[in-house]
Each structure stands twice: as C-alpha cells, then as structure tokens.
Scaffold this active site. Structure first.
Site, PDB file in Angstrom:
ATOM      1  N   ASP A  24      42.803  65.318   5.436  1.00  0.00           N
ATOM      2  CA  ASP A  24      41.794  65.196   6.492  1.00  0.00           C
ATOM      3  C   ASP A  24      40.425  65.122   5.820  1.00  0.00           C
ATOM      4  O   ASP A  24      40.279  65.461   4.640  1.00  0.00           O
ATOM      5  CB  ASP A  24      41.855  66.401   7.452  1.00  0.00           C
ATOM      6  CG  ASP A  24      40.793  66.313   8.554  1.00  0.00           C
ATOM      7  OD1 ASP A  24      40.539  65.202   9.053  1.00  0.00           O
ATOM      8  OD2 ASP A  24      40.192  67.348   8.897  1.00  0.00           O
ATOM      9  N   SER A  25      39.428  64.723   6.591  1.00  0.00           N
ATOM     10  CA  SER A  25      38.070  64.717   6.054  1.00  0.00           C
ATOM     11  C   SER A  25      37.565  66.137   5.813  1.00  0.00           C
ATOM     12  O   SER A  25      36.617  66.330   5.059  1.00  0.00           O
ATOM     13  CB  SER A  25      37.146  63.990   7.029  1.00  0.00           C
ATOM     14  OG  SER A  25      37.260  64.582   8.314  1.00  0.00           O
ATOM     15  N   CYS A  87      43.744  62.993  10.251  1.00  0.00           N
ATOM     16  CA  CYS A  87      42.356  62.716  10.625  1.00  0.00           C
ATOM     17  C   CYS A  87      42.399  61.489  11.531  1.00  0.00           C
ATOM     18  O   CYS A  87      42.896  60.434  11.113  1.00  0.00           O
ATOM     19  CB  CYS A  87      41.538  62.426   9.364  1.00  0.00           C
ATOM     20  SG  CYS A  87      39.862  61.857   9.673  1.00  0.00           S
ATOM     21  N   THR A  89      39.951  59.667  12.586  1.00  0.00           N
ATOM     22  CA  THR A  89      39.052  58.610  12.129  1.00  0.00           C
ATOM     23  C   THR A  89      39.723  57.790  11.029  1.00  0.00           C
ATOM     24  O   THR A  89      39.757  56.557  11.087  1.00  0.00           O
ATOM     25  CB  THR A  89      37.740  59.245  11.620  1.00  0.00           C
ATOM     26  OG1 THR A  89      37.204  60.080  12.653  1.00  0.00           O
ATOM     27  CG2 THR A  89      36.736  58.203  11.232  1.00  0.00           C
ATOM     28  N   GLU A 167      33.068  73.194  13.232  1.00  0.00           N
ATOM     29  CA  GLU A 167      32.805  73.579  11.835  1.00  0.00           C
ATOM     30  C   GLU A 167      32.002  74.882  11.777  1.00  0.00           C
ATOM     31  O   GLU A 167      32.157  75.678  10.857  1.00  0.00           O
ATOM     32  CB  GLU A 167      32.011  72.465  11.135  1.00  0.00           C
ATOM     33  CG  GLU A 167      32.832  71.259  10.762  1.00  0.00           C
ATOM     34  CD  GLU A 167      33.611  71.467   9.460  1.00  0.00           C
ATOM     35  OE1 GLU A 167      33.102  72.131   8.553  1.00  0.00           O
ATOM     36  OE2 GLU A 167      34.745  70.969   9.397  1.00  0.00           O
ATOM     37  N   CYS A 201      40.332  64.011  18.004  1.00  0.00           N
ATOM     38  CA  CYS A 201      39.729  64.403  16.726  1.00  0.00           C
ATOM     39  C   CYS A 201      40.386  65.723  16.363  1.00  0.00           C
ATOM     40  O   CYS A 201      40.556  66.592  17.234  1.00  0.00           O
ATOM     41  CB  CYS A 201      38.222  64.571  16.892  1.00  0.00           C
ATOM     42  SG  CYS A 201      37.439  65.369  15.484  1.00  0.00           S
ATOM     43  N   HIS A 203      39.407  68.224  14.959  1.00  0.00           N
ATOM     44  CA  HIS A 203      38.584  69.426  15.140  1.00  0.00           C
ATOM     45  C   HIS A 203      38.639  69.975  16.567  1.00  0.00           C
ATOM     46  O   HIS A 203      38.383  71.146  16.806  1.00  0.00           O
ATOM     47  CB  HIS A 203      37.114  69.132  14.831  1.00  0.00           C
ATOM     48  CG  HIS A 203      36.791  69.118  13.378  1.00  0.00           C
ATOM     49  ND1 HIS A 203      37.273  68.167  12.521  1.00  0.00           N
ATOM     50  CD2 HIS A 203      36.028  69.948  12.625  1.00  0.00           C
ATOM     51  CE1 HIS A 203      36.820  68.406  11.301  1.00  0.00           C
ATOM     52  NE2 HIS A 203      36.056  69.483  11.339  1.00  0.00           N
TER      53      HIS A 203
HETATM   54  N1  DGL Z   1      38.804  64.961  11.182  1.00  0.00           N
HETATM   55  C1  DGL Z   1      38.025  63.926  11.835  1.00  0.00           C
HETATM   56  C2  DGL Z   1      38.860  63.263  12.935  1.00  0.00           C
HETATM   57  O1  DGL Z   1      39.933  63.727  13.300  1.00  0.00           O
HETATM   58  C3  DGL Z   1      36.767  64.490  12.446  1.00  0.00           C
HETATM   59  C4  DGL Z   1      35.726  64.918  11.466  1.00  0.00           C
HETATM   60  C5  DGL Z   1      35.014  63.786  10.791  1.00  0.00           C
HETATM   61  O2  DGL Z   1      34.209  63.083  11.430  1.00  0.00           O
HETATM   62  O3  DGL Z   1      35.256  63.596   9.598  1.00  0.00           O
HETATM   63  O4  DGL Z   1      38.450  62.251  13.439  1.00  0.00           O
END
Ligand code: DGL
Length: 284
Positions: A24-25, A87, A89, A167, A201, A203
C-alpha cells in the site's frame, strides 16, 4: 494444451511456503492485511507501506505507476508467491503494469473485490464511491460496478482529506463529523440518494462509524478488505499454493519512511500494538 485441475499447482516451481506480499502507499492497506490474516491464519505475510511517497491519491498516473512498480519489485526481491495491491489508487492506475511485472505470479487488486461487495450488497442500486482523486479520475469503480451490474447507478466522489484524518487518528469527534458531513453533502447534491457507500480507499474503514452515523440508516457501507481476502484464498487454493503448515503465519512489516509513525498509526489500523522496532525501513 495444459489442463489445470483443482489443487494442481498452477506454477509448479512457485514455493507454496513463500509469503503473500501486500503493498500500500502507507498504513491503510493494513485493513486488508488484517482481513487476510483472519481468512488465512497460516499464511506468512510481508507488508510494504510506501510511507515516503504517501499520498499516491493526489499524484499523476505516471508517478503512481513508477512508485507502485518500485514497491512491487522490492516485494518480488523478497520472494513472494502472490501480490496483493492493497491500495485502491495503485489498483485503479497501475494494476495491468504490475501484473506484467509479476507474471506468472498472481496479482490481486482491491477495486474488483470492492465492486463485487457493492453489487452483492445492493443489486441494481445507487452507489456512492468515496475515494482518492486519482481513483475517481480513472473511474475504475464505475467501470467495475457497471460491468457487473448494468442497472447500477454510480457516483464517485474524491474525499482526499479523509486520508489525512485517518493518518492522524482523528476518526471520530467533531472534526471528523464535520468533514465527512461536508463530503457527503457535496456528493449527494442535486438529489442523489445512494443506497450503498463504497469505502474506495483503504484508509476509510477507520472512519466507518463516522460515515455510518452521517449516512441514512438504510445505506449499506462496504469496503474491499474481506472480499479481497476471499479472492486471495480462492486463488491460492485453486493453484494448490496454500501453505502446508498448521503453525500460525508470521507477519513482516516494511516501510519506506517513519517507523515510529507507521507503528503508531498502524496500531490503530490493526487494532494491535506495533513497536517501531517491528518496522524495517527500506529504500526503493
Ligand atoms: N491507500 C490509498 C488508497 O487506497 C490512499 C492513500 C493515498 O492516497 O496514498 O487509495
């Protein structure tokens, strides 16, 4: 022609003892890791959070593909048998590229399982997708839902600030209520009344209670964590690559920056204490 039979290894040279890689990011993908642990408690897992480059959601597709490619290569170097792109994105923007890179190993994104969950919860329904700017720009959820359910109505809405709230650990209280309320007001203007909300997302499951409280009671709220875990289980099972051990699986955590912050915020996502010494800082 090679006919694969159930439980016959799809790639006989892939060691079923290798861990499942999850990327993940940042820490959001830990919601997916937790679902995979619940579903597959005997699998070893290795998680990489690209915390140095978070957020991906505001970046250009070219940057997201570049970052996701580096993270995937890092996990590939560790030796994994399957990659989960935890993730939304990166799944929306880079999944095809990552599949090319990892071939013949399977790569599972979170958008398709999330769309499955949404359509199952509200067939023929109106869906509001709350996601990052990049996921919305690509229309990945709209395409995945409409492919499964042509009668569905989909509205996608960027909710970038919810990433920062999660976060920061501000998942409830007046500030979270106000920001979630503002996004829902904007997303439902001109009379759009969703009967399902997709947390598009990784998060956003942390803000589920706040979103639940702000939405109408009849609205189904879904995310992709448990459906993704089910796809991982099915994929390994069909390939005969479930780990053959009844010893509980291990979890290894890697991040590209900020071990203390990863441990602090990650503890909230996992619902279990992480120490900064549990996090290995790596360069991509
Ligand atoms: N983990 C990213 C997602 O699921 C969200 C956080 C980011 O923008 O990197 O899209």
């Amino acid at each position: 022609m090679t006919i694969l039979r159930h439980n016959e290894p799809m790639h006989p040279n892939i060691d079923s003892e290798l861990p499942v890689g999850i990327f993940d990011s940042g820490v959001g993908g830990l919601t997916v890791l937790q679902a995979i642990r619940d579903t597959l408690p005997f699998e070893d897992l290795v998680y990489l959070g690209d915390t140095a480059r978070l957020p991906y959601g505001t970046k250009s597709p070219a940057s997201i593909v570049r970052y996701a490619t580096r993270a995937t290569t890092k996990l590939q170097e560790q030796g994994i048998k399957l990659l989960v792109v935890a993730c939304n994105t990166a799944s929306a923007v880079a999944l095809d590229r990552l599949r090319d890179l990892m071939s013949p190993l399977p790569v599972i994104g979170v958008v398709e399982p999330g769309a499955d969950a949404a359509v199952r919860a509200r067939p023929g329904g109106s869906h509001l997708v709350m996601a990052t700017e990049a996921t919305v720009r690509l229309g990945a959820y709209r395409a995945a839902i409409e492919a499964r359910d042509p009668a569905a109505v989909v509205r996608e809405h960027p909710c970038e600030m919810l990433v920062s709230l999660a976060e920061e650990g501000w998942n409830s209280g007046a500030i979270a209520d106000s920001i979630v309320g503002r996004y829902l007001d904007d997303a439902t203007e001109s009379g759009f009344e969703p009967d399902g909300i997709i947390l598009g997302c990784t998060h956003f499951p942390l803000l589920r209670d706040t979103i639940r409280a702000a939405a109408a009671e009849s609205v189904a709220i879904v995310d992709s964590a448990s459906t993704t875990a089910a796809v991982v289980k099915n994929t390994l099972d069909m390939a005969g690559q479930l780990r053959q051990s009844d010893a509980p699986g291990t979890v290894r955590f890697m991040a590209t920056d900020g071990a203390s912050r990863f441990a602090r915020v990650g503890s909230q996502f996992l619902g279990a204490a992480l120490e900064y010494s549990d996090i290995e800082i790596v360069d991509l």
